[in-house]
Design a protein around this motif. Structure first.
Motif, short mmCIF file in Angstrom:
data_model
loop_
_atom_site.label_atom_id
_atom_site.label_comp_id
_atom_site.label_asym_id
_atom_site.label_seq_id
_atom_site.Cartn_x
_atom_site.Cartn_y
_atom_site.Cartn_z
N GLY A 250 0.80 -1.21 0.00
CA GLY A 250 0.00 0.00 0.00
C GLY A 250 0.84 1.26 0.00
O GLY A 250 0.53 2.23 -0.72
N LEU A 251 1.91 1.28 0.79
CA LEU A 251 2.80 2.44 0.80
C LEU A 251 3.43 2.66 -0.57
O LEU A 251 3.61 3.79 -1.03
N SER A 252 3.76 1.56 -1.23
CA SER A 252 4.34 1.67 -2.58
C SER A 252 3.31 2.16 -3.58
O SER A 252 3.64 2.89 -4.52
N ALA A 253 2.05 1.78 -3.39
CA ALA A 253 0.98 2.30 -4.26
C ALA A 253 0.82 3.80 -4.06
O ALA A 253 0.61 4.55 -5.02
N ILE A 254 0.90 4.24 -2.81
CA ILE A 254 0.84 5.68 -2.52
C ILE A 254 2.02 6.38 -3.19
O ILE A 254 1.86 7.43 -3.84
N ASN A 255 3.21 5.80 -3.06
CA ASN A 255 4.41 6.35 -3.69
C ASN A 255 4.22 6.44 -5.20
O ASN A 255 4.54 7.46 -5.84
N GLY A 256 3.68 5.37 -5.80
CA GLY A 256 3.45 5.36 -7.24
C GLY A 256 2.44 6.41 -7.67
O GLY A 256 2.62 7.09 -8.69
N ALA A 257 1.37 6.57 -6.89
CA ALA A 257 0.36 7.57 -7.22
C ALA A 257 0.95 8.97 -7.16
O ALA A 257 0.64 9.84 -7.99
N ALA A 258 1.83 9.19 -6.17
CA ALA A 258 2.48 10.49 -6.05
C ALA A 258 3.40 10.75 -7.24
O ALA A 258 3.42 11.85 -7.80
#
Length: 363
Positions: free
Chosen positions: A192-200
């Motif tokens: 999930g943190l990586s998904a947030i990073n990717g979205a950013a």
């Protein structure tokens, strides 16, 4: 070599001495330098899905190539590599159409008539995900090996082998988040943190992180979340709608694999929104959705496996993003362990609160 072996579903891993075969055609022998502990390993150790035992779990691997078999062209001895479970044949319709992560080829494992890759005496030992990463060495099909720069420390590089690629790709490839769009990420573990990073990185305008643990929500801010919601109080969909002034989000990325969170992700979508399911679910799980809700707002639901990764293209790019300071790998490593401490790592995982535990081997 030493490896952590599972002999009973739900039981502890035992450190055993195993024999590993020499590489045959299209195979690569890798000395493991680091391996992450992933929830998929825990699911497998608990029998979801049922897998043959005894087995060496582990699949989030970084290492150095020691030997290669005939026909191997991707890597050579001495290369620093990331090993991924998305082995592929290179010639089926999925591979030819740019979706090699969907291939699942028989070439990923040895034929039943061939000697086993791992054994203890005469006893064959299975490799989880055709890797068996909780070991000093792995023997894998070359299609799962990608050479990367040695400038990335192994405890960071291994995370690209699964969790980071799964989360980043869910946002960038599967959901194809566009600049200015709104994204809700449900579950703020490593994926999930990586998904947030990717979205950013993709330029999302609003990124809502949803979790029940305040520590993970605090981490989500570091990874690019603009808003956080503590799901322990309930009313998550209502809170998302309030944040978005009733419009809902363009994307909901579910990284847990629970019925209620998947359904909530679909319910918080705005018109034209896309729900992307990343979390691993039990095979028997079913979800309940309103077809009218989907139809009237042209909302969509999709799955994402390993972030739609195109290994030879995406893995070097993710490595470069890390070197640029845009992909946050350092913050994901919650603790470093030895192989002997693998059970300790899974105990910590069950308690929650950690992003990733990593087993590091001596250089």
């Amino acid at each position: 070599m030493k490896a952590a072996v599972l002999r009973e579903l739900g039981g502890a891993l035992g450190i055993e001495d195993l024999a590993i075969a020499s590489p045959r055609a299209d195979e690569v022998l890798v000395r493991v330098t680091a391996v992450g502990l992933c929830h998929s390993d825990l699911h497998a150790m608990q029998g979801v899905p049922p897998l043959p035992l005894p087995m060496v779990p582990g699949h989030e691997v970084a290492g150095v190539v020691e030997q290669v078999g005939e026909n191997v062209r991707r890597v050579k001895p001495g290369d620093s590599v990331v090993v991924l479970l998305t082995f592929h044949c290179g010639h089926c319709d999925q591979c030819e159409s740019g979706h090699s992560n969907r291939c699942f080829p028989p070439e990923a494992r040895r034929a039943a008539t061939e000697p086993h890759r791992l054994c203890k005496g005469a006893e064959p030992i299975a490799q989880f995900a055709n890797i068996g990463g909780f070991a000093e060495q792995v023997l894998v099909h070359e299609s799962g090996c990608v050479a990367i720069t040695p400038d990335i420390a192994p405890d960071k590089a291994c995370l690209i082998g699964c969790g980071v690629t799964t989360g980043m790709g869910a946002a960038i490839r599967s959901a194809a988040v566009r600049p200015g769009q709104s994204v809700a990420v449900i579950g703020c573990g490593g994926v999930g943190l990586s998904a947030i990073n990717g979205a950013a990185i993709a330029g999302a305008g609003r990124i809502v992180a949803i979790d029940v643990l305040p520590a993970k929500l605090a981490m989500a801010r570091e990874f690019g979340a603009t808003d956080t919601i503590d799901a322990s109080a309930g009313g998550v969909v209502e809170q998302v709608l309030e944040l978005t002034r009733g419009r809902g989000v363009d994307h909901a990325i579910e990284c847990i694999g629970r019925k209620d969170t998947i359904e909530a992700g679909c319910a918080m979508l705005g018109k034209g929104g896309m729900a992307t399911i990343v979390g691993v679910t039990p095979p028997e799980m079913r979800i309940e959705l309103s077809p009218l809700h989907l139809m009237l707002g042209e909302r969509r639901v999709q799955g994402s496996f390993m972030g739609g990764v195109r290994t030879m293209v995406d893995i070097p790019r993710y490595a470069e993003l890390y070197l640029q300071g845009r992909l946050h790998l350092d913050q994901l490593v919650s603790q470093r362990l030895t192989l002997d401490q693998v059970n300790q790592g899974f105990a910590a995982m069950k308690q929650g609160g950690l992003a990733r535990s990593v087993i590091v081997f001596d250089a």
